[in-house]
Design an enzyme around this catalytic site. Structure first.
Site, PDB file in Angstrom:
ATOM      1  N   LYS A  73       4.391   8.843   9.219  1.00  0.00           N
ATOM      2  CA  LYS A  73       4.104   8.282  10.727  1.00  0.00           C
ATOM      3  C   LYS A  73       5.149   8.751  11.753  1.00  0.00           C
ATOM      4  CE  LYS A  73       1.678   4.401   8.359  1.00  0.00           C
ATOM      5  NZ  LYS A  73       0.460   4.433   8.987  1.00  0.00           N
ATOM      6  N   ASP A 128       9.151   2.671   0.304  1.00  0.00           N
ATOM      7  CA  ASP A 128       8.154   3.445   0.798  1.00  0.00           C
ATOM      8  C   ASP A 128       8.515   2.958   2.342  1.00  0.00           C
ATOM      9  OD1 ASP A 128       6.200   4.330   2.067  1.00  0.00           O
ATOM     10  OD2 ASP A 128       4.497   3.410   0.739  1.00  0.00           O
ATOM     11  N   TYR A 183       0.828  -1.389   0.136  1.00  0.00           N
ATOM     12  CA  TYR A 183       0.158  -0.001  -0.064  1.00  0.00           C
ATOM     13  C   TYR A 183       0.892   1.230  -0.058  1.00  0.00           C
ATOM     14  CZ  TYR A 183      -3.620   3.371   1.774  1.00  0.00           C
ATOM     15  OH  TYR A 183      -4.327   4.383   1.769  1.00  0.00           O
TER      16      TYR A 183
HETATM   17  N1  PMP Z   1       2.862   4.003   2.574  1.00  0.00           N
HETATM   18  C1  PMP Z   1       2.644   3.003   3.385  1.00  0.00           C
HETATM   19  C2  PMP Z   1       3.794   2.003   3.370  1.00  0.00           C
HETATM   20  C3  PMP Z   1       1.730   3.140   4.486  1.00  0.00           C
HETATM   21  O1  PMP Z   1       1.634   2.068   5.452  1.00  0.00           O
HETATM   22  C4  PMP Z   1       0.731   4.207   4.326  1.00  0.00           C
HETATM   23  C5  PMP Z   1      -0.447   4.172   5.511  1.00  0.00           C
HETATM   24  N2  PMP Z   1      -0.360   3.194   6.307  1.00  0.00           N
HETATM   25  C6  PMP Z   1       0.738   4.939   3.318  1.00  0.00           C
HETATM   26  C7  PMP Z   1       1.912   4.948   2.663  1.00  0.00           C
HETATM   27  C8  PMP Z   1      -0.274   6.090   3.536  1.00  0.00           C
HETATM   28  O2  PMP Z   1       0.184   7.151   4.530  1.00  0.00           O
HETATM   29  P1  PMP Z   1      -1.050   8.145   4.996  1.00  0.00           P
HETATM   30  O3  PMP Z   1      -2.072   7.151   5.790  1.00  0.00           O
HETATM   31  O4  PMP Z   1      -0.400   8.792   5.957  1.00  0.00           O
HETATM   32  O5  PMP Z   1      -1.603   8.858   3.855  1.00  0.00           O
END
Ligand code: PMP
Length: 433
Positions: free
Chosen positions: A272, A244, A149
């Protein structure tokens, strides 16, 4: 331990009202507990390793607001710093010295990052990084992995993990085919599939983006040689490698998964932890590539609240706490104890379970392992997970409400918290059908 006193009357009332006001009653899908069934818990406050709901139930929290709370919730130093920063104003929309401080900390810590741009979420960071990959290589196709994701931007909603996997949705309606036509997918841990995509699309692929440890299809680790193989393949084909690290950044080690595995990507996304619980994302990487970002270069990307002084402050304080000697050793120790204990209890009580942990990130599946890919993860017994989740909640343990989300520990989780969690798991697993 909540046993005997668990009630959800107020959570029910508030969630019923919320459903009339907001789609599904929530601001983000997985919070609605759809895949585990039952009443979602409405939080009242959080502190250290704990959450309290509006009915007064207390939980040991392994979600940690989905990752940011690695120092524990409402750490006094973080709260104090935010309060002091707020006195000077909540948003500047102009350069501020706090951005330099956090930028320097990120650049010092994360091997691939020579320059960084702050944004407001992981989604924004991933959207922007794809634009940058395309701008730099002047190629349009990108490779992502099934079950990974990268936020909810259109281009990434193809075989995506997290809430998309949780709800079993195909690609989302509203995403134009033309937008995802350039998104190629491969199974995680399958280097041959990636090699084949490069061969089939010569000179057309801008790069490969992945979670270096997957947390959005449950917890899945890279096989030996997978990350190194991707590094080689991307270099060989003149494409970029992007980690990511929105979830793994400053969680797997102070330098993220890339420092842990010794593989340096060209670009990295973060979020995060670096916001310490306030909205922050970031992308960074090689200076030569980052210089393309406006206003240094022509690739446009902007944000009213980006580099926000409160968010920068919370991030700086959080990283200051994390970089104290022994932080990651402690996180690894308690998380290993948690997952090993859980798997041992699963075995003793006759449940097919597999799982693992690295540093402050863990996960388990109700199936015989090992799980190398999203395909493998989908074999897990999600109905059993739902029952386990609910029963653990009633025992005072708050786990991510989905089989397809990793769990998180924090510096505030004590040995005693882990013992209580394992005791609860024993009670639940010995009765679970
Ligand atoms: N990339 C990864 C690996 C994530 O775990 C997440 C959110 N869980 C995101 C992108 C998206 O981040 P956000 O929810 O802050 O938009």
């Amino acid at each position: 331990m909540i046993t005997g006193t668990f009630k959800t009357t107020k959570s029910e009332e508030i969630f019923a009202a919320a459903q009339k006001l907001m789609p599904g009653g929530v601001s983000s899908p997985v919070r609605a507990f759809k895949s585990v069934g039952g009443q979602p818990i409405v939080f009242d406050r959080v502190k250290d390793a704990y959450a309290w709901d509006v009915d007064g139930n207390q939980y040991i929290d392994y979600v940690g607001t989905w990752g940011p709370a690695i120092c524990g919730h409402a750490h006094p130093d973080v709260i104090k710093a935010i309060q002091a920063a707020a006195e000077k104003g909540t948003s500047f929309g102009a350069p501020c010295a706090l951005e330099n401080i956090l930028a320097e900390m990120v650049i010092d810590a994360v091997p691939s990052v020579e320059m960084v741009r702050f944004v407001n979420s992981g989604t924004e960071a991933c959207m922007a990084v794809l634009r940058l990959m395309r701008a730099y290589t002047q190629r349009e196709k990108v490779i992502k992995f099934e079950g990974c994701y990268h936020g909810h931007a259109d281009m990434f909603l193809v075989k995506a993990g997290s809430g998309v996997a949780t709800l079993g949705l195909p690609d989302s309606p509203g995403v134009p085919k033309s937008t995802t036509a350039n998104t190629l997918t491969a199974p995680y841990n399958d280097l041959d599939a990636v090699r084949k995509l490069f061969e089939e699309n010569p000179g057309e692929i801008c790069g490969v983006i992945l979670e270096p440890i997957v947390g959005n299809a449950g917890f899945i680790t890279p096989d030996a040689g997978f990350l190194a193989g991707l590094r080689e393949l991307t270099t060989e084909h003149g494409a970029l490698l992007v980690f990511d690290e929105v979830m793994t950044g400053f969680r797997i080690s102070y330098g993220g998964a890339q420092a842990k595995f010794g593989i340096t990507p060209d670009l990295t996304t973060m979020g995060k932890v670096i916001g310490g619980g306030l909205p922050v994302g970031a992308y960074g990487g090689k200076r030569e590539i980052m210089q393309l970002v406006a206003p240094a270069g022509p690739m446009y990307q902007a944000g009213t609240l980006s580099g926000n002084p409160l968010a920068m402050t919370a991030g700086i304080k959080t990283l200051e706490i994390l970089r104290q000697p022994g932080s990651y050793e402690y996180l690894d120790k308690i998380t290993t104890k948690l997952i090993n204990g859980l798997l041992a209890i699963g075995k003793e009580t006759g449940h097919a379970m597999c799982g693992g942990s690295i540093s402050a990130m863990f996960g388990f599946f109700f199936c015989e392992g090992p799980v190398h890919s999203y395909e493998d993860a989908k074999k897990a017994d999600t109905v059993k997970f739902g029952k386990f989740h609910r029963a653990m909640l009633e025992q005072g343990v708050y786990l991510a409400p989905s089989q397809f989300e990793a769990g998180f520990t924090s510096l505030a989780h004590t040995d005693a918290d882990i013992d209580r969690t394992l005791e609860a798991a024993r009670t639940v697993l010995s009765k679970l059908a």
